[in-house]
Design a protein around this motif. Structure first.
Motif, mmCIF file in Angstrom:
data_model
loop_
_atom_site.group_PDB
_atom_site.id
_atom_site.type_symbol
_atom_site.label_atom_id
_atom_site.label_comp_id
_atom_site.label_asym_id
_atom_site.label_seq_id
_atom_site.Cartn_x
_atom_site.Cartn_y
_atom_site.Cartn_z
ATOM 1 N N GLU A 5 0.925 -1.358 0.010
ATOM 2 C CA GLU A 5 -0.216 -0.531 -0.125
ATOM 3 C C GLU A 5 0.916 1.429 -0.635
ATOM 4 N N ALA A 6 0.427 2.033 -0.513
ATOM 5 C CA ALA A 6 1.911 3.778 -0.777
ATOM 6 C C ALA A 6 0.243 5.094 -1.098
ATOM 7 N N SER A 7 0.867 5.601 -0.423
ATOM 8 C CA SER A 7 0.052 6.721 -0.580
ATOM 9 C C SER A 7 0.371 7.970 -1.655
ATOM 10 N N GLY A 8 1.308 7.844 -1.926
ATOM 11 C CA GLY A 8 2.254 8.593 -3.326
ATOM 12 C C GLY A 8 2.037 8.019 -4.223
ATOM 13 N N ALA A 9 3.201 8.750 -5.733
ATOM 14 C CA ALA A 9 3.209 7.995 -6.992
ATOM 15 C C ALA A 9 3.470 6.669 -6.932
ATOM 16 N N ILE A 10 3.918 5.817 -7.253
ATOM 17 C CA ILE A 10 4.513 4.749 -7.900
ATOM 18 C C ILE A 10 5.639 5.429 -8.920
ATOM 19 N N ALA A 11 6.768 4.553 -8.729
ATOM 20 C CA ALA A 11 7.814 4.892 -10.258
ATOM 21 C C ALA A 11 7.156 3.775 -10.990
ATOM 22 N N PRO A 12 7.188 4.022 -12.605
ATOM 23 C CA PRO A 12 7.067 2.870 -13.757
ATOM 24 C C PRO A 12 8.440 1.910 -13.599
ATOM 25 N N GLN A 13 8.302 0.457 -13.229
ATOM 26 C CA GLN A 13 9.090 -0.255 -12.306
ATOM 27 C C GLN A 13 9.358 -1.775 -14.065
ATOM 28 N N HIS A 14 10.139 -2.637 -13.913
ATOM 29 C CA HIS A 14 10.275 -3.060 -15.030
ATOM 30 C C HIS A 14 10.039 -5.002 -13.921
ATOM 31 N N TYR A 15 9.256 -6.043 -15.268
ATOM 32 C CA TYR A 15 9.070 -6.870 -14.942
ATOM 33 C C TYR A 15 8.624 -7.782 -15.700
ATOM 34 N N ALA A 16 9.410 -8.458 -15.436
ATOM 35 C CA ALA A 16 9.856 -9.954 -15.992
ATOM 36 C C ALA A 16 9.038 -11.061 -15.925
ATOM 37 N N PHE A 17 8.794 -11.733 -17.030
ATOM 38 C CA PHE A 17 7.596 -12.714 -16.651
ATOM 39 C C PHE A 17 8.496 -14.142 -17.691
ATOM 40 N N LEU A 18 9.077 -15.311 -16.848
ATOM 41 C CA LEU A 18 8.917 -16.161 -17.914
ATOM 42 C C LEU A 18 7.991 -17.205 -17.614
ATOM 43 N N VAL A 19 7.493 -17.615 -19.178
ATOM 44 C CA VAL A 19 6.577 -18.371 -19.699
ATOM 45 C C VAL A 19 6.653 -19.276 -20.637
ATOM 46 N N SER A 20 5.379 -20.512 -20.460
ATOM 47 C CA SER A 20 5.866 -20.958 -21.531
ATOM 48 C C SER A 20 5.962 -20.499 -22.740
ATOM 49 N N GLU A 21 6.378 -21.305 -24.095
ATOM 50 C CA GLU A 21 5.825 -21.084 -24.942
ATOM 51 C C GLU A 21 4.569 -20.650 -25.158
ATOM 52 N N GLU A 22 4.141 -21.960 -24.805
ATOM 53 C CA GLU A 22 2.715 -21.909 -25.571
ATOM 54 C C GLU A 22 1.861 -20.172 -24.634
ATOM 55 N N GLU A 23 2.381 -20.403 -23.746
ATOM 56 C CA GLU A 23 2.455 -18.895 -23.053
ATOM 57 C C GLU A 23 2.392 -17.569 -23.745
ATOM 58 N N PHE A 24 3.159 -18.221 -23.705
ATOM 59 C CA PHE A 24 3.812 -16.428 -24.619
ATOM 60 C C PHE A 24 3.004 -16.439 -26.831
ATOM 61 N N ASP A 25 2.896 -17.532 -26.238
ATOM 62 C CA ASP A 25 2.117 -17.705 -28.153
ATOM 63 C C ASP A 25 0.777 -16.698 -27.343
ATOM 64 N N GLN A 26 0.412 -17.135 -26.543
ATOM 65 C CA GLN A 26 -0.923 -16.041 -25.902
ATOM 66 C C GLN A 26 -0.998 -14.981 -25.431
ATOM 67 N N ILE A 27 0.203 -14.197 -24.966
ATOM 68 C CA ILE A 27 0.525 -12.742 -24.792
ATOM 69 C C ILE A 27 0.481 -12.451 -25.874
ATOM 70 N N PHE A 28 1.642 -13.138 -26.585
ATOM 71 C CA PHE A 28 2.183 -12.374 -28.274
ATOM 72 C C PHE A 28 0.780 -12.165 -29.200
ATOM 73 N N LEU A 29 -0.332 -12.993 -29.059
ATOM 74 C CA LEU A 29 -1.462 -12.645 -29.777
ATOM 75 C C LEU A 29 -2.089 -11.504 -28.819
ATOM 76 N N ARG A 30 -2.381 -11.647 -28.004
ATOM 77 C CA ARG A 30 -2.513 -10.426 -27.289
ATOM 78 C C ARG A 30 -2.593 -9.286 -27.394
ATOM 79 N N ILE A 31 -1.378 -9.111 -27.657
ATOM 80 C CA ILE A 31 -0.001 -7.639 -27.322
ATOM 81 C C ILE A 31 -1.041 -7.050 -29.100
ATOM 82 N N THR A 32 -0.485 -8.051 -29.833
ATOM 83 C CA THR A 32 -0.569 -7.478 -31.305
ATOM 84 C C THR A 32 -2.516 -7.663 -31.810
ATOM 85 N N ALA A 33 -3.037 -8.194 -31.317
ATOM 86 C CA ALA A 33 -4.760 -7.862 -30.973
ATOM 87 C C ALA A 33 -4.594 -6.727 -30.786
#
Length: 79
Positions: A5-33
């Motif tokens: 819980e934070a009351s001030g502004a939150i600085a943008p961060q980098h988040y990396a997610f290790l996903v399976s090949e199938e999950e990557f396909d689904q993520i990429f499809l949503r991004i492009t759609a």
């Protein structure tokens, strides 16, 4: 993920997610759609490309709050 819980502004961060090949396909499809800009590199110099670092696939994109998200199919340095 753990949330704080934070009351001030939150600085943008980098988040990396290790996903399976199938999950990557689904993520990429949503991004492009949804026409979400994506890059092959964190410097955002390789627009509309997928990287193949470590023998896998990876992309970077921003979420609506400005956080820089990364989806990868192989751990860093595993290639």
């Amino acid at each position: 993920m753990d949330f704080l819980e934070a009351s001030g502004a939150i600085a943008p961060q980098h988040y990396a997610f290790l996903v399976s090949e199938e999950e990557f396909d689904q993520i990429f499809l949503r991004i492009t759609a949804e026409h979400i800009p994506y890059w092959a590199d964190p410097a955002r110099s390789r627009a509309n490309q997928i990287n193949h670092n470590d023998g896998g696939r990876g992309i970077y994109f921003c979420n609506p709050d400005g956080h820089f998200l990364e989806a990868i199919t192989r751990p860093y340095g595993s290639g």
